[in-house]
Design a protein around this motif. Sequence first.
Motif, short mmCIF file in Angstrom:
data_model
loop_
_atom_site.label_atom_id
_atom_site.label_comp_id
_atom_site.label_asym_id
_atom_site.label_seq_id
_atom_site.Cartn_x
_atom_site.Cartn_y
_atom_site.Cartn_z
N HIS A 10 -42.85 -32.30 -12.69
CA HIS A 10 -42.39 -30.74 -13.25
C HIS A 10 -42.36 -31.83 -14.55
CE1 HIS A 10 -43.26 -26.99 -11.86
NE2 HIS A 10 -42.29 -27.31 -11.05
N GLU A 11 -41.29 -33.03 -15.25
CA GLU A 11 -41.53 -33.28 -16.31
C GLU A 11 -42.79 -34.42 -16.36
OE1 GLU A 11 -37.94 -35.54 -14.93
OE2 GLU A 11 -36.36 -34.59 -15.66
N HIS A 12 -43.58 -34.38 -15.88
CA HIS A 12 -44.88 -35.03 -15.88
C HIS A 12 -45.75 -34.14 -16.02
CE1 HIS A 12 -41.91 -38.59 -15.48
NE2 HIS A 12 -42.32 -39.33 -15.76
N LEU A 13 -46.41 -32.94 -16.48
CA LEU A 13 -46.37 -31.73 -16.03
C LEU A 13 -47.50 -31.81 -18.32
CD1 LEU A 13 -45.85 -28.88 -14.63
CD2 LEU A 13 -47.93 -29.96 -14.13
N PRO A 14 -48.70 -31.91 -18.30
CA PRO A 14 -49.19 -31.87 -19.64
C PRO A 14 -48.38 -31.00 -20.16
CG PRO A 14 -51.33 -31.06 -18.51
CD PRO A 14 -49.80 -31.72 -16.91
N LEU A 15 -47.83 -31.09 -21.49
CA LEU A 15 -47.85 -30.02 -21.92
C LEU A 15 -48.38 -28.34 -22.50
CD1 LEU A 15 -47.04 -32.29 -25.98
CD2 LEU A 15 -45.67 -31.36 -24.38
N GLN A 16 -48.17 -27.76 -22.63
CA GLN A 16 -48.79 -26.07 -22.55
C GLN A 16 -49.87 -26.42 -23.23
OE1 GLN A 16 -46.90 -23.51 -20.07
NE2 GLN A 16 -49.01 -23.29 -20.01
N GLU A 17 -49.79 -26.90 -24.51
CA GLU A 17 -50.92 -26.91 -24.87
C GLU A 17 -52.10 -27.71 -24.39
OE1 GLU A 17 -48.18 -29.25 -28.15
OE2 GLU A 17 -48.36 -27.48 -26.94
N LEU A 18 -51.60 -28.53 -23.55
CA LEU A 18 -52.92 -29.41 -23.01
C LEU A 18 -53.79 -28.66 -22.02
CD1 LEU A 18 -51.55 -33.15 -23.89
CD2 LEU A 18 -53.20 -31.32 -25.45
N GLN A 19 -53.20 -27.81 -21.47
CA GLN A 19 -52.91 -27.39 -20.46
C GLN A 19 -54.60 -26.32 -19.78
OE1 GLN A 19 -50.21 -26.21 -17.42
NE2 GLN A 19 -48.69 -27.39 -18.21
N PRO A 20 -55.90 -25.61 -19.55
CA PRO A 20 -56.29 -24.51 -19.93
C PRO A 20 -55.94 -23.04 -19.51
CG PRO A 20 -56.30 -25.59 -17.34
CD PRO A 20 -54.91 -26.50 -18.28
N ASP A 21 -56.94 -22.34 -20.30
CA ASP A 21 -56.28 -21.46 -20.33
C ASP A 21 -56.33 -20.56 -19.09
OD1 ASP A 21 -56.11 -21.02 -23.07
OD2 ASP A 21 -57.72 -20.72 -23.40
N TYR A 22 -55.83 -19.58 -18.37
CA TYR A 22 -55.66 -19.26 -16.71
C TYR A 22 -56.00 -17.87 -16.94
CZ TYR A 22 -53.08 -23.31 -15.92
OH TYR A 22 -53.28 -24.16 -15.62
N ILE A 23 -56.76 -17.23 -16.30
CA ILE A 23 -57.74 -15.70 -16.45
C ILE A 23 -56.86 -15.29 -14.95
CG2 ILE A 23 -59.20 -14.19 -16.11
CD1 ILE A 23 -61.03 -16.22 -17.31
#
Length: 534
Positions: A10-23
Amino acid sequence: MKHYADNFAHEHLPLQELQPDYILDHPDFQFPESLNCVDRLLDDHIKQGRGNRVAISTFTEIWTYQDLYDKSNQIAHVLVDDLGMVSGNRVLIRSANNPMFVACWFAVLKAGGIVVATMPLLREKELTVMIDSAEISHALCDVRLMDEMSGVQSTFLKQTCTFDGSNENPGELEQLMASKPKDFKNYHTLHDSIALIGFTSGTTGKPKMTSHFHRDILLICEAFPKYSLQPTPEDIFTGSPPLGFTFGLGGLVLFPFYYGASTFLIEKPTPELLLQAIDRHKITICFTAPTAWRIITTLVKDFDIASLRKCVSAGETLPFKVWEDFHAATGLKIIDGIGSTEILHIFISSHEGNMRKGATGLPVHGYEAKIIGADGSELPVNEPGRLAVRGVTGCKYLNAPDKQKEYVENGWNITGDVFKKDEDGYFWFVARGDDMIISSGYNISAIEVENVLLGHEDIAECAVVGLPNEERGMLVCAHIVLKNKALASDAKTKEIQEWFKSAAAPYKYPREIHFVDALPKTETGKIQRFKLKN
């Protein structure tokens, strides 16, 4: 709230703003905040009295849901009690497709671990890269595949425990399991806690780590299978993709168990063995690559396949001729689909009611797609461009912010494929957008093959491209500059090919080798691969 005791992933997940939108607004895609996906896939079947139903068959074994539940719980106890696994630890599984692989997969998640499933063909160097990248602490390995595993040198790997996937000679794991209870309290974490890490083939020589949440595992079961397959508990699934591929994991484990069906596993699934399984064990749903469907078409007349109701093709685009020949021979329509490790499973496909010959299909339940230009703007009908997708799952590379920015643009996943969309919304495959070679359903990185070849003492330079091939879709073709050009010969070709198979996974080896005096390059020294493709 912290997801796990070991929070590396989890510490190495991309920042929230770099993640895709989810539907996720559809009722099908609502899951509780506290979640362990194994509850739905396995434990609920026991609670609802379905323990005696067949879960997994092979040519020699039958496991009920109760068998799978008991063994998974015992392995979970071994992981925690004997091997010292704590929640969030990454656990590698190395095995062919067999019931013990599935039991280990469920056990890791039950115990709060993160699964890293791998393919049996991977070699020591490739396994080491994975172990070091994901800081894997534990490995469960089929004793028949320990040769390459035993050579791995990593400061991260603390424990390797063997099992026997052939069920003939119990390994360490089976011996430890024997004294363990057959119940286990599943580790409940958050729905967006990482459940698995899948490695891509990597276009730069080093594979990328894709991560998927517990909810993602269940979300894909509500997407493609509900849209294209309409599974029932009476279905029996089989197929050729390794469970180390997310295509195989979904088609041969997640989808059947989500719908209370069963799966038939084959360790070395040739087209002939797939047909034998369909004939003798009344398989209803089969997943394999276009190459295999083409061979199956030539053999099918010798088998009874009346039970088969759904045929799924993925891994590479399905040639229209393969679809047409199979339909003529069987009356069945192969369901084509495109998915990716980043998005977890198939996101564009069709079902029998909306299938259009030659098209990949429409976005499946839970996804939407569009074709965009270089500037990100949507392109007109029938104009080829970059495929952009978003929906219930999406790309979350670990520890790779630059690659994340390449794959996700403005909330959309950019798959690296060139498609066009017709006036009715159907998506048509045009080409790969990079130098990834897709051969017999395997994704092979040209750069990775080059990196292996450059380790040969006689090779000065090389460039690898994919060439069209009717049987395999594409062939790995290497153009090699030898240090001593006089050594070029058929014997040298064979020697390099055999050497490669011992250094890396055999499916990646160059089936064609051309010895050249020099590689075409730009003024800045960049190899012009497009010239080699011609």
